[in-house]
Design an enzyme around this catalytic site. Structure first.
Site, mmCIF file in Angstrom:
data_model
loop_
_atom_site.group_PDB
_atom_site.id
_atom_site.type_symbol
_atom_site.label_atom_id
_atom_site.label_comp_id
_atom_site.label_asym_id
_atom_site.label_seq_id
_atom_site.Cartn_x
_atom_site.Cartn_y
_atom_site.Cartn_z
ATOM 1 C CB SER A 1 -0.941 0.004 1.217
ATOM 2 O OG SER A 1 -0.216 -0.157 2.419
ATOM 3 C CG ASP B 1 -2.624 5.029 7.796
ATOM 4 O OD1 ASP B 1 -1.466 4.626 8.028
ATOM 5 O OD2 ASP B 1 -3.103 5.087 6.650
ATOM 6 C CG HIS C 1 -0.572 4.187 4.215
ATOM 7 N ND1 HIS C 1 -1.356 3.418 5.049
ATOM 8 C CD2 HIS C 1 -0.089 3.351 3.266
ATOM 9 C CE1 HIS C 1 -1.359 2.165 4.602
ATOM 10 N NE2 HIS C 1 -0.585 2.098 3.533
#
Length: 372
Positions: A92, A347, A350
């Site tokens: 990702s 998160d 990212h």
């Protein structure tokens, strides 16, 4: 002093972008006309944290008096890659970089979203097309181990991974020869518990104390996979191609909290010089990329084909930005300043746009341009 985009090319090789510092962007650098204020995905609306973009100053250029990394100009980028196919292959973090690039390019040209086999692959394959006069395609290929895997990476209900070290994944391997620019970014899944197969037999495991099998080093497995990936790229590329391998961008989960605690990555400022530490495993994975890309490049030179290998060395520059993750801002109420429960989706892996992930693409543009 901020160099314009073309002037930067003249000093590109003199600047070590991997070892510098972050400074505030005054909005006048490069030709990009500023950054998008947030990133939204067309069919997966995940609002990213609004931030002032920070630009990175390569240390050597600062000493020389003006080597700032110029911001990506979206119109210039589309001209540069006209008629080409760009592919981001890996986990990702690869998709994160591709989405940030498409978001930025969309400020000057509207992309068309194309999916292939959506029901089976979901977000494992995505393609954006910028129609004529650009004729540019940007694709993402989900392949967290680069080789074939079964388990948690394919089905979160499963606890472990089964990794086949001698089988590259479809569809990226099948589409390889059609790629003009290939960005490989993978690494975060390798520390997961796994069983490794090679040539039809189990050759080892990682973090599987329930199995009486040889424990394999994550770094050794990563090296083997990277070697086989680059060997396949070398053997299956018939035309000109730029292959860019990114080093791992660190996550910033605060060890004082669980991963889903609202304060797990709540820092609001970058690390100062000397404050950031790259962990041993991430440093070792970074070195694998540096080593194996150098070997692949030497092999390519012997064959004299139009194939070029580069390293997108982002580990140290990303390690300095614990403030640049979406954090709890993926929780729908947090972005508007609403209350966030102590345990919430979080998160810390990212990177937001604008921020480091945009800088990855600034560097990518220079690599593409540097090939002539």
């Amino acid at each position: 002093m901020v160099l314009d985009w073309f002037s930067w090319l003249a000093v590109w090789k003199q600047c070590d972008y991997s070892d510098g510092r972050w400074v505030w962007d005054d909005g006048h650098g490069g030709g990009g006309g500023g950054r998008p204020r947030e990133l939204r995905h067309e069919d997966d609306v995940q609002v990213r944290r609004q931030r002032q973009a920070r630009r990175r100053v390569p240390a050597l250029a600062v000493a020389a008096g003006g080597g700032n990394l110029s911001a990506l100009d979206p119109a210039a980028f589309l001209r540069l890659v006209r008629g080409k196919r760009l592919a981001f292959v890996g986990d990702s973090t690869a998709r994160n970089q591709a989405e940030a690039l498409v978001c930025h390019l969309a400020t000057v040209a509207r992309p068309v979203t194309v999916r292939r086999d959506e029901e089976r692959l979901g977000r494992k394959f995505w393609r954006w097309s910028f129609p004529a006069p650009h004729d540019v395609n940007i694709s993402t290929y989900w392949s967290p181990f680069l080789v074939r895997s079964e388990g948690h990476s394919e089905d979160y209900a499963m606890e472990h991974e089964v990794v086949f070290l001698d089988a590259l994944t479809e569809p990226w391997a099948a589409d390889l020869d059609a790629m003009d620019v290939m960005v490989i970014s993978a690494g975060h899944w390798f520390p997961h518990g796994a069983i490794y197969y090679d040539d039809g037999r189990i050759v080892g495991v990682h973090n599987r104390p329930d199995m009486n099998r040889t424990e394999m080093s994550v770094v050794d497995v990563y090296r083997k996979v990277m070697q086989r990936t680059l060997e396949r790229v070398n053997s299956m590329s018939s035309g000109d191609k730029l292959v860019v391998v990114a080093t791992i961008p660190p996550a910033h989960f605060d060890s004082k909290y669980s991963w889903n605690h609202r304060d797990a990555c709540s820092r609001q400022t970058p690390y100062d010089a000397g404050e950031a530490k790259v962990e041993d495993t991430e440093a070792a994975l970074r070195k694998v990329v540096l080593d194996e890309v150098a070997i692949a490049a030497a092999r390519r030179r012997r064959r004299r084909r139009g194939l070029r290998f580069e390293v997108l060395d982002v580990t140290r520059l990303a390690s300095m930005r614990p403030d640049a993750h979406p954090g709890v801002y993926i929780f729908k109420h947090a972005y508007a300043g609403g209350p966030v429960p102590e345990t919430a989706p979080n998160d810390c892996l990212h990177y937001c746009a604008p921020g480091p992930v945009d800088t990855f693409n600034d560097i990518l543009m220079q690599m593409i341009a540097g090939g002539g």
